[in-house]
Write a protein that holds these residues in place. Sequence first.
Motif, PDB file in Angstrom:
ATOM      1  N   LYS A  94       0.680  -1.144   0.042  1.00  0.00           N
ATOM      2  CA  LYS A  94       0.024  -0.121   0.062  1.00  0.00           C
ATOM      3  C   LYS A  94       0.951   1.205   0.034  1.00  0.00           C
ATOM      4  N   ARG A  95       2.016   1.336   0.923  1.00  0.00           N
ATOM      5  CA  ARG A  95       2.656   2.327   1.045  1.00  0.00           C
ATOM      6  C   ARG A  95       3.395   2.724  -0.376  1.00  0.00           C
ATOM      7  N   LEU A  96       4.010   1.542  -1.035  1.00  0.00           N
ATOM      8  CA  LEU A  96       4.583   1.771  -2.246  1.00  0.00           C
ATOM      9  C   LEU A  96       3.752   2.548  -3.357  1.00  0.00           C
ATOM     10  N   VAL A 183      16.198  21.118   6.073  1.00  0.00           N
ATOM     11  CA  VAL A 183      14.837  20.340   6.086  1.00  0.00           C
ATOM     12  C   VAL A 183      14.874  19.266   5.405  1.00  0.00           C
ATOM     13  N   ARG A 184      14.102  18.091   5.812  1.00  0.00           N
ATOM     14  CA  ARG A 184      13.959  16.845   4.993  1.00  0.00           C
ATOM     15  C   ARG A 184      12.683  17.002   4.287  1.00  0.00           C
ATOM     16  N   ALA A 185      11.461  17.758   4.435  1.00  0.00           N
ATOM     17  CA  ALA A 185      10.236  17.628   3.947  1.00  0.00           C
ATOM     18  C   ALA A 185       9.583  18.677   4.371  1.00  0.00           C
ATOM     19  N   ALA A 193       6.163  10.402   0.946  1.00  0.00           N
ATOM     20  CA  ALA A 193       6.458   9.465  -0.236  1.00  0.00           C
ATOM     21  C   ALA A 193       8.017   8.689   0.295  1.00  0.00           C
ATOM     22  N   LYS A 194       8.129   7.526   0.032  1.00  0.00           N
ATOM     23  CA  LYS A 194       9.416   6.847   0.240  1.00  0.00           C
ATOM     24  C   LYS A 194      10.196   7.095  -1.156  1.00  0.00           C
ATOM     25  N   ALA A 195      10.458   8.166  -1.326  1.00  0.00           N
ATOM     26  CA  ALA A 195      11.044   8.668  -2.681  1.00  0.00           C
ATOM     27  C   ALA A 195      12.543   8.801  -2.446  1.00  0.00           C
ATOM     28  N   ASN A 198      14.266  12.173  -1.238  1.00  0.00           N
ATOM     29  CA  ASN A 198      14.092  12.472   0.166  1.00  0.00           C
ATOM     30  C   ASN A 198      15.500  12.051   0.959  1.00  0.00           C
ATOM     31  N   TYR A 199      16.049  10.860   0.590  1.00  0.00           N
ATOM     32  CA  TYR A 199      17.160  10.453   1.119  1.00  0.00           C
ATOM     33  C   TYR A 199      18.452  11.414   0.838  1.00  0.00           C
ATOM     34  N   ALA A 200      18.435  11.593  -0.705  1.00  0.00           N
ATOM     35  CA  ALA A 200      19.621  12.427  -1.132  1.00  0.00           C
ATOM     36  C   ALA A 200      19.599  13.689  -0.366  1.00  0.00           C
ATOM     37  N   GLY A 232      16.159  10.374  10.692  1.00  0.00           N
ATOM     38  CA  GLY A 232      16.919   9.328   9.596  1.00  0.00           C
ATOM     39  C   GLY A 232      15.926   8.473   9.033  1.00  0.00           C
ATOM     40  N   THR A 233      16.059   7.081   9.429  1.00  0.00           N
ATOM     41  CA  THR A 233      15.271   6.279   8.779  1.00  0.00           C
ATOM     42  C   THR A 233      14.296   5.729   9.678  1.00  0.00           C
ATOM     43  N   MET A 234      13.837   6.508  10.574  1.00  0.00           N
ATOM     44  CA  MET A 234      13.007   5.888  11.693  1.00  0.00           C
ATOM     45  C   MET A 234      12.057   7.007  12.156  1.00  0.00           C
ATOM     46  N   ASN A 235      10.696   6.689  12.685  1.00  0.00           N
ATOM     47  CA  ASN A 235       9.844   7.537  13.336  1.00  0.00           C
ATOM     48  C   ASN A 235      10.254   7.483  14.719  1.00  0.00           C
ATOM     49  N   ILE A 236       9.608   8.359  15.419  1.00  0.00           N
ATOM     50  CA  ILE A 236      10.184   8.573  17.020  1.00  0.00           C
ATOM     51  C   ILE A 236       8.870   8.467  18.096  1.00  0.00           C
ATOM     52  N   ILE A 253       5.576  13.306   6.977  1.00  0.00           N
ATOM     53  CA  ILE A 253       6.398  12.267   7.721  1.00  0.00           C
ATOM     54  C   ILE A 253       5.833  10.995   7.183  1.00  0.00           C
ATOM     55  N   LEU A 254       7.044  10.166   7.108  1.00  0.00           N
ATOM     56  CA  LEU A 254       6.862   8.854   6.540  1.00  0.00           C
ATOM     57  C   LEU A 254       5.842   7.832   7.590  1.00  0.00           C
ATOM     58  N   ALA A 255       4.919   7.270   6.996  1.00  0.00           N
ATOM     59  CA  ALA A 255       4.036   6.420   7.661  1.00  0.00           C
ATOM     60  C   ALA A 255       4.627   5.092   8.106  1.00  0.00           C
ATOM     61  N   GLY A 256       5.441   5.343   9.174  1.00  0.00           N
ATOM     62  CA  GLY A 256       6.185   3.712   9.354  1.00  0.00           C
ATOM     63  C   GLY A 256       5.340   2.477   9.551  1.00  0.00           C
ATOM     64  N   ILE A 257       5.859   1.388   9.334  1.00  0.00           N
ATOM     65  CA  ILE A 257       5.116   0.089   9.386  1.00  0.00           C
ATOM     66  C   ILE A 257       5.256  -0.247  10.868  1.00  0.00           C
ATOM     67  N   THR A 258       6.765   0.080  11.207  1.00  0.00           N
ATOM     68  CA  THR A 258       7.154  -0.290  12.546  1.00  0.00           C
ATOM     69  C   THR A 258       6.445   0.613  13.600  1.00  0.00           C
ATOM     70  N   ARG A 259       6.082   1.963  13.177  1.00  0.00           N
ATOM     71  CA  ARG A 259       5.421   2.946  14.078  1.00  0.00           C
ATOM     72  C   ARG A 259       4.188   2.400  14.226  1.00  0.00           C
ATOM     73  N   MET A 260       3.397   2.026  13.132  1.00  0.00           N
ATOM     74  CA  MET A 260       2.134   1.545  13.455  1.00  0.00           C
ATOM     75  C   MET A 260       1.962   0.036  14.178  1.00  0.00           C
ATOM     76  N   GLY A 299      12.081   1.598  13.017  1.00  0.00           N
ATOM     77  CA  GLY A 299      12.038   1.440  11.868  1.00  0.00           C
ATOM     78  C   GLY A 299      12.536  -0.007  11.382  1.00  0.00           C
ATOM     79  N   THR A 300      12.251  -0.208  10.127  1.00  0.00           N
ATOM     80  CA  THR A 300      12.519  -2.001   9.686  1.00  0.00           C
ATOM     81  C   THR A 300      14.043  -2.105   9.933  1.00  0.00           C
ATOM     82  N   ALA A 301      14.665  -1.446   9.367  1.00  0.00           N
ATOM     83  CA  ALA A 301      16.142  -1.497   9.189  1.00  0.00           C
ATOM     84  C   ALA A 301      16.718  -1.756  10.747  1.00  0.00           C
TER      85      ALA A 301
HETATM   86  C1  LIG Z   1      12.253   8.543   6.368  1.00  0.00           C
HETATM   87  C2  LIG Z   1      11.814   7.341   7.187  1.00  0.00           C
HETATM   88  N1  LIG Z   1      11.111   7.150   8.128  1.00  0.00           N
HETATM   89  C3  LIG Z   1      10.454   6.164   8.920  1.00  0.00           C
HETATM   90  C4  LIG Z   1      11.002   5.023   8.608  1.00  0.00           C
HETATM   91  C5  LIG Z   1      10.357   3.612   9.272  1.00  0.00           C
HETATM   92  O1  LIG Z   1       9.397   3.091   8.237  1.00  0.00           O
HETATM   93  P1  LIG Z   1       9.331   1.406   8.645  1.00  0.00           P
HETATM   94  O2  LIG Z   1       8.961   1.224   9.829  1.00  0.00           O
HETATM   95  O3  LIG Z   1       8.086   1.298   7.597  1.00  0.00           O
HETATM   96  O4  LIG Z   1      10.444   0.919   8.051  1.00  0.00           O
HETATM   97  C6  LIG Z   1      11.728   4.831   7.188  1.00  0.00           C
HETATM   98  C7  LIG Z   1      12.158   3.582   7.017  1.00  0.00           C
HETATM   99  O5  LIG Z   1      11.570   3.063   6.247  1.00  0.00           O
HETATM  100  C8  LIG Z   1      12.252   6.023   6.648  1.00  0.00           C
HETATM  101  O6  LIG Z   1      13.060   5.820   5.635  1.00  0.00           O
END
Ligand SMILES: Cc1ncc(COP(=O)(O)O)c(C=O)c1O
Length: 352
Positions: A94-96, A183-185, A193-195, A198-200, A232-236, A253-260, A299-301
């Motif tokens: 769904k997020r993709l 700023v990131r976003a 979006a997981k674009a 954003n990471y660049a 970075g790559t995490m929600n808080i 903000i990215l809707a993290g799957i770990t967050r939910m 976050g997933t990683a």
């Molecule tokens: C910017 C950002 N925020 C949050 C997350 C955490 O998301 P998830 O829990 O889906 O990995 C990630 C990792 O995908 C991320 O890149």
Amino acid sequence: MTHSIKINKVAQSRVSQVELNNNIVMGTQFTDHMFVCDYQNGEWTNARIEPLALIPTHPAAMALHYGQAIFEGMKATLGKDGTPLLFRPYENAKRLNHSADRMGMPSFPEDLFVEALKQFTALEKDWIPTQPGSALYLRPFMYADEPFIGMRAATSFKFIVMASPAGPFFSRKIKLYAEKKYVRAVNGGTGEAKAAGNYAAAIRPTEYAKAKGYDQVLWLDAQNFEEIQEVGTMNIFFKIGGKFVTPDLSGSILAGITRMSVIDLLRDKGYEVTERPITITEIREVSEDGTLEEAFGVGTAVGIAMIEEIGNADLTIKLPEDNPVSVMVNDTLNGIKIQEIEDTFGWLVEAK
Ligand SMILES: Cc1ncc(COP(=O)(O)O)c(C=O)c1O
């Protein structure tokens, strides 16, 4: 709907050449195969699993110039009986598509996404590490491969899944740099979006934060540098006076799957969790009055990353040393993923 995925296996797996269970560093080794699907003439075609190989790319491929590139990140683990397990793959599908929509890219059929992940993970089963806290990291991604110079949505894309064994992330506590320049976003931008772009945008500020002795950037809102967004790559998450808060999904903000998942898990354990705007001033104040109890990134990683300090030139917020609930969340999520703890939420999907 069933999808036919052609499979062309490698003659000889490379897995025996890799030390899977010796703290293998995520993203350094890749499995034998990749899943590939092409988008041409308005439809996804030629779904296939083939040996991992270089992909011929035209120098005018639009992803290289205009950044139509999105990705996902998920992990596969082995269950008690050795069945490979995916964690909430429909959420990644769904997020993709949410990312694809924002970036002017075609959506990818969600059932094909999950079917591809299942078949691919089943084929790469021997690459799933079993060292505690490790997993096979799966990287689905989509990019514009149409050769064209000019600003418009591309008409041809590739969707690929590849995988990399990931050892445990050692749970050293992290220090966050509360960023007040970059700023990131912004609302209305692509932060949700997981674009790839954003990471660049985050790379240079993260390097600066590391040079100052921090591990990651804590992003604040783009207007006032006050509201906490993500790391970075995490929600808080913060635990304040016995209750949890996490920034609401404000649009940047990215809707993290770990967050939910962490929200569901904490509520299931009887904690109150509120999604709302949280300012850095509030966190400084609750730190000073002694009600700030725990803070962690999710976050997933990385899984759950305990935070020991948040700071910048004007600010130092130290977190208490003990973080029992963060540890419980980490252990519970890891336990569910390897079926040592019952998955009462129905998060796991068997890959077979
Ligand atoms: C910017 C950002 N925020 C949050 C997350 C955490 O998301 P998830 O829990 O889906 O990995 C990630 C990792 O995908 C991320 O890149």
